[in-house]
Design a protein around this motif. Sequence first.
Motif, mmCIF file in Angstrom:
data_model
loop_
_atom_site.group_PDB
_atom_site.id
_atom_site.type_symbol
_atom_site.label_atom_id
_atom_site.label_comp_id
_atom_site.label_asym_id
_atom_site.label_seq_id
_atom_site.Cartn_x
_atom_site.Cartn_y
_atom_site.Cartn_z
ATOM 1 N N THR A 180 -9.137 10.747 -9.742
ATOM 2 C CA THR A 180 -9.311 9.695 -8.748
ATOM 3 C C THR A 180 -10.244 10.170 -7.644
ATOM 4 O OG1 THR A 180 -8.206 8.307 -7.127
ATOM 5 C CG2 THR A 180 -7.170 10.417 -7.549
ATOM 6 N N SER A 181 -11.152 9.295 -7.241
ATOM 7 C CA SER A 181 -12.087 9.651 -6.161
ATOM 8 C C SER A 181 -11.488 9.278 -4.804
ATOM 9 C CB SER A 181 -13.404 8.904 -6.366
ATOM 10 O OG SER A 181 -13.147 7.505 -6.448
ATOM 11 N N VAL A 182 -10.348 8.567 -4.823
ATOM 12 C CA VAL A 182 -9.710 8.146 -3.573
ATOM 13 C C VAL A 182 -8.935 9.333 -2.987
ATOM 14 C CG1 VAL A 182 -8.129 6.467 -2.537
ATOM 15 C CG2 VAL A 182 -9.463 5.835 -4.550
ATOM 16 N N PRO A 183 -9.134 9.635 -1.703
ATOM 17 C CA PRO A 183 -8.421 10.779 -1.134
ATOM 18 C C PRO A 183 -6.909 10.540 -1.054
ATOM 19 C CG PRO A 183 -9.635 9.600 0.585
ATOM 20 C CD PRO A 183 -10.033 8.987 -0.722
ATOM 21 N N VAL A 184 -6.145 11.575 -1.406
ATOM 22 C CA VAL A 184 -4.683 11.541 -1.311
ATOM 23 C C VAL A 184 -4.251 12.793 -0.542
ATOM 24 C CG1 VAL A 184 -2.501 11.423 -2.584
ATOM 25 C CG2 VAL A 184 -4.544 10.365 -3.554
ATOM 26 N N SER B 159 -0.800 4.470 1.291
ATOM 27 C CA SER B 159 -1.850 5.147 0.529
ATOM 28 C C SER B 159 -3.093 4.274 0.377
ATOM 29 C CB SER B 159 -1.309 5.495 -0.862
ATOM 30 O OG SER B 159 -2.308 6.129 -1.627
ATOM 31 N N LEU B 160 -4.249 4.928 0.277
ATOM 32 C CA LEU B 160 -5.489 4.196 -0.008
ATOM 33 C C LEU B 160 -5.578 3.791 -1.477
ATOM 34 C CD1 LEU B 160 -8.149 6.228 2.038
ATOM 35 C CD2 LEU B 160 -7.051 4.075 2.665
ATOM 36 N N ILE B 161 -4.907 4.567 -2.339
ATOM 37 C CA ILE B 161 -4.932 4.263 -3.779
ATOM 38 C C ILE B 161 -4.401 2.857 -4.043
ATOM 39 C CG2 ILE B 161 -3.677 4.792 -5.943
ATOM 40 C CD1 ILE B 161 -4.268 7.613 -5.629
ATOM 41 N N HIS C 1 -4.525 8.601 6.379
ATOM 42 C CA HIS C 1 -5.343 7.401 6.202
ATOM 43 C C HIS C 1 -5.141 6.366 7.302
ATOM 44 C CE1 HIS C 1 -5.397 9.368 2.358
ATOM 45 N NE2 HIS C 1 -4.164 9.007 2.092
ATOM 46 N N THR D 148 0.805 -1.229 0.000
ATOM 47 C CA THR D 148 0.000 0.000 0.000
ATOM 48 C C THR D 148 0.838 1.278 0.000
ATOM 49 O OG1 THR D 148 -0.226 -0.142 2.397
ATOM 50 C CG2 THR D 148 -1.996 -1.077 1.090
ATOM 51 N N TRP E 90 -2.384 8.012 -12.094
ATOM 52 C CA TRP E 90 -3.495 8.483 -11.257
ATOM 53 C C TRP E 90 -3.498 9.998 -11.106
ATOM 54 C CZ3 TRP E 90 -2.662 11.281 -6.889
ATOM 55 C CH2 TRP E 90 -1.487 11.093 -6.167
ATOM 56 N N GLU F 262 2.430 8.953 3.232
ATOM 57 C CA GLU F 262 1.890 8.486 1.955
ATOM 58 C C GLU F 262 2.929 8.594 0.838
ATOM 59 O OE1 GLU F 262 -2.270 8.642 -0.546
ATOM 60 O OE2 GLU F 262 -1.900 10.163 0.983
#
Length: 431
Positions: free
Chosen positions: A302-306, A75-77, A120, A72, A297, A109
Amino acid sequence: MQSIRDRLEIILSRLANRAGNEKVYTKLYAGAARAAADASDARRKAGIGLGPLDGRVVSVKDLFDVAGEPTTAGSLIRAGAVPATRDAAIVQRLRQAGAVILGKTNMTEFAFTAIGDNLHYGTPGNAADPSLIPGGSSSGAGVAVGEGTSEISIGSDTGGSVRIPAALNGVVGFKPTARRVPLAGAFPLSMTLDSIGPLARSVADCAIADAIMAGQEPAVLQPITLAGLRVGIPRGVLFGDTQAEVAGAFETCIDRISQAGARAADLSIDDLIAEMRLATRRGTIASMEGAEVHADWLKSDTSVPVDPHVTGPLSRALAIPASAYIRTIRRRGELVAAMAERLEAVDVLALPTVPMVAPSIAAMAGDEALRDSTEGLLLRNTQVGNQFDLCAISLPMPGTKLPAGLMLVGKHGDDHRLLRIAAAVETLLGR
């Protein structure tokens, strides 16, 4: 004599007691660690061993591949990434040497920032005081060794990411010469600057882990005699804005090293640092190379928060033309050569690892300008080692209420000698 399994169980029970609020580790391999500990105990009973790392409890930063799960990288991505098919090269080597790999440690991250916070997975509190920042990007690695939940942690260092958390958590952190340790299976930030290094309670432990990761036979570390050693002190820009307590502790260290017979003298490198700043004015090497790693990305919605502290610099660097990047890399090569020439006058450089002790997590979260200036100061001294392709180590520096680090910087490829010098300094300062 306490068994390795018993030692492991003490750590596992500590971690179980705080499982609802775990921020140092992102993943535990309790079953595999118990099996490795039992195997090590069995070897010990039979009078056979795999070397000095056999049975040592080790953690790895969350950017190293472990077969069967996604890497990972904080990161959530990447949480839904394709699972790794094999262990990273260094994970394989550590396992073969008998290390008990306990888990993966938290990180900033994509290994991008130096404060040590993670939006995260939470921010690990400093080992000396959990209200303070751990330093990054190998945040969990520094805290784990500082608090005793791993004996050796493996981190990565692109601009100081091993040495900053080592300094702020009161442990030893070693950044080898880049490419000494294979990067295969480590999630990249900067192919030019990335190094893989250990954090531990002693120089000897760092040397053992480094040798095994570099594919070498770990030898007993013979401290070098300090008499006649030429120590360069790069006074100038790297000493500005240093907290009085840290500056005082540093001068005391240098006095003690001089009393042991070393010859300490100022060595200016300000001109080379200014040239490097000029060369990287449009974009740092880490941000330009990181932008390439993350280009796909960054270009998509991307809808995933960074973390915005990561997306901001990477997005800006993505717009820098290839010609500017190539020019920067070429200029860096010239400056690396100039620094190598400058360092011929000394055996090692000495300076504070970071010019401060750890500030509070709350202060960093509440004041964006303060966070930016703090991050710049945290990276200022350490990044010289990466930019100029050197090896470096941070040692706990006595004389401050909160942990601070003394950094020794060695020449390119002079890793083993630097570790021998550090072992001698460690003994001297420990007295």
